[in-house]
Scaffold this motif. Sequence first.
Motif, PDB file in Angstrom:
ATOM      1  N   UNK A  34       0.959  -1.150   0.052  1.00  0.00           N
ATOM      2  CA  UNK A  34       0.055   0.072   0.028  1.00  0.00           C
ATOM      3  C   UNK A  34       0.752   1.222   0.034  1.00  0.00           C
ATOM      4  N   UNK A  35       0.170   2.417   0.639  1.00  0.00           N
ATOM      5  CA  UNK A  35       0.828   3.616   0.533  1.00  0.00           C
ATOM      6  C   UNK A  35       2.142   3.811   1.668  1.00  0.00           C
ATOM      7  N   UNK A  36       2.499   4.752   1.824  1.00  0.00           N
ATOM      8  CA  UNK A  36       3.779   4.877   2.783  1.00  0.00           C
ATOM      9  C   UNK A  36       3.155   4.804   4.316  1.00  0.00           C
ATOM     10  N   UNK A  65      16.580   1.420  -1.466  1.00  0.00           N
ATOM     11  CA  UNK A  65      16.924   1.036  -2.785  1.00  0.00           C
ATOM     12  C   UNK A  65      15.258   1.266  -3.677  1.00  0.00           C
ATOM     13  N   UNK A  66      15.230   1.523  -4.997  1.00  0.00           N
ATOM     14  CA  UNK A  66      13.927   1.724  -5.647  1.00  0.00           C
ATOM     15  C   UNK A  66      13.263   0.395  -5.658  1.00  0.00           C
ATOM     16  N   UNK A  67      13.803  -0.799  -5.586  1.00  0.00           N
ATOM     17  CA  UNK A  67      13.168  -2.048  -5.477  1.00  0.00           C
ATOM     18  C   UNK A  67      12.430  -2.127  -4.349  1.00  0.00           C
ATOM     19  N   UNK A  74       3.537  -2.989  -3.705  1.00  0.00           N
ATOM     20  CA  UNK A  74       2.898  -4.129  -4.380  1.00  0.00           C
ATOM     21  C   UNK A  74       3.095  -4.215  -5.921  1.00  0.00           C
ATOM     22  N   UNK A  75       3.817  -3.369  -6.495  1.00  0.00           N
ATOM     23  CA  UNK A  75       4.060  -3.409  -7.839  1.00  0.00           C
ATOM     24  C   UNK A  75       4.860  -4.510  -8.308  1.00  0.00           C
ATOM     25  N   UNK A 285       2.336  -1.143 -11.422  1.00  0.00           N
ATOM     26  CA  UNK A 285       2.286  -2.637 -11.014  1.00  0.00           C
ATOM     27  C   UNK A 285       2.711  -3.258 -12.220  1.00  0.00           C
ATOM     28  N   UNK A 286       3.520  -4.389 -11.885  1.00  0.00           N
ATOM     29  CA  UNK A 286       4.107  -5.224 -13.089  1.00  0.00           C
ATOM     30  C   UNK A 286       3.012  -6.644 -13.171  1.00  0.00           C
TER      31      UNK A 286
END
Length: 368
Positions: A34-36, A65-67, A74-75, A285-286
């Motif tokens: 979810x969000x922050x 890190x971006x990941x 949840x992306x 989202x992937x």
Amino acid sequence: MDSLVQSYKNFEMASIPQPDLPATMRVLQMSGYGGYDVLQYVEAKAPRLLYPTDIIIRVHAAGVNPVEDKARQGNMALLMRLTFPYVLGRDFCGTIVSKGDEVKNFNIGDEVFGTLPDPSGENGSGTYAEYARVPATKAGIAVKPANVSAIDAGAAGIAVFTAWRGIVHHGKVKTLSSPKVVVIGASGGVGSYGVQIAKAFGAYVIAICSGKNAELAKKLGADQVLDYTIENSIREFSLQEKDAVDIIFDAVGGEDYWNLLSATLKPSGVYSSAVGPIEHSGSQRVGFMDIAKTLSSIAGHKMFGSRKYQFIYSLPYEDMPEITTLFEEGKIKSYVPEDQVFPLKDGAKAHELIASHRAKGKVVLVMN
């Protein structure tokens, strides 16, 4: 049979002497995707030794890190399945407070830095925490050089390993005489190390970033800077430098740079991407179609591209000693602006900065 295996594991864990550590610690824990606000600063169980090759560190600093931000949203759920509550974080600098009997290369009291192989263990115990369990034989880990701060050491991790894979392993920069290297996204976390690694091996470095970050790129060692915000600047470079570049290291991703710059590579040159065919992959989202598109594009570039294309999917932990030496010699430094260092409890702000794509260099969490 399963019960016997579990009984053996329980006995193995119980037979390892445990350190005299607090029962609990403060962590930045994910309650779900979810969000922050899903990043919660809470009390959780402190880690314990699980295997004789484990060490426990008191964490001083942890790179963001971006990941990890993409995982929080949840992306990346199709690629990274998390069990909640979950503690993110792979990069660390900390002091060893306990170790298993089979750990011979490190001592209690050593200040170490590196990267976990994955945030594994009880409750997904990553490094956004006061203590962390590090599997010493699997992680990229070394004693921190005395001339490197805890913040700079904690920042390195995934980013420096990624740049190393692209430039040293894929690009084979160490075998080249007077190499010419292009670094795309040179002012970001991964790209900032890429510029320095290339320079450490004698390369002429062309940095691609926005004009406002040109001075930073030069400070990192770039010989030439291309401002991607200036219309046709990349296209003009491509026409001028046809068949002239040895390595292109792409820390941004997408197809545009490949299409524009692959012609600058020598016939023996290499294009190495840390992100792949989708720019900032994981920022959205992937889905299954995204995965299929990525795999198809990578395969197409490999089979039909006019130049060699490589995608980074694993990190070279075995090269930690050589990377550490470059830090010790001052040939690699972490770039961490003061306003990109956050206390653990403010980890949500760190994620917000990462998500903005406006961070220069690395973002770091520090423990209280």
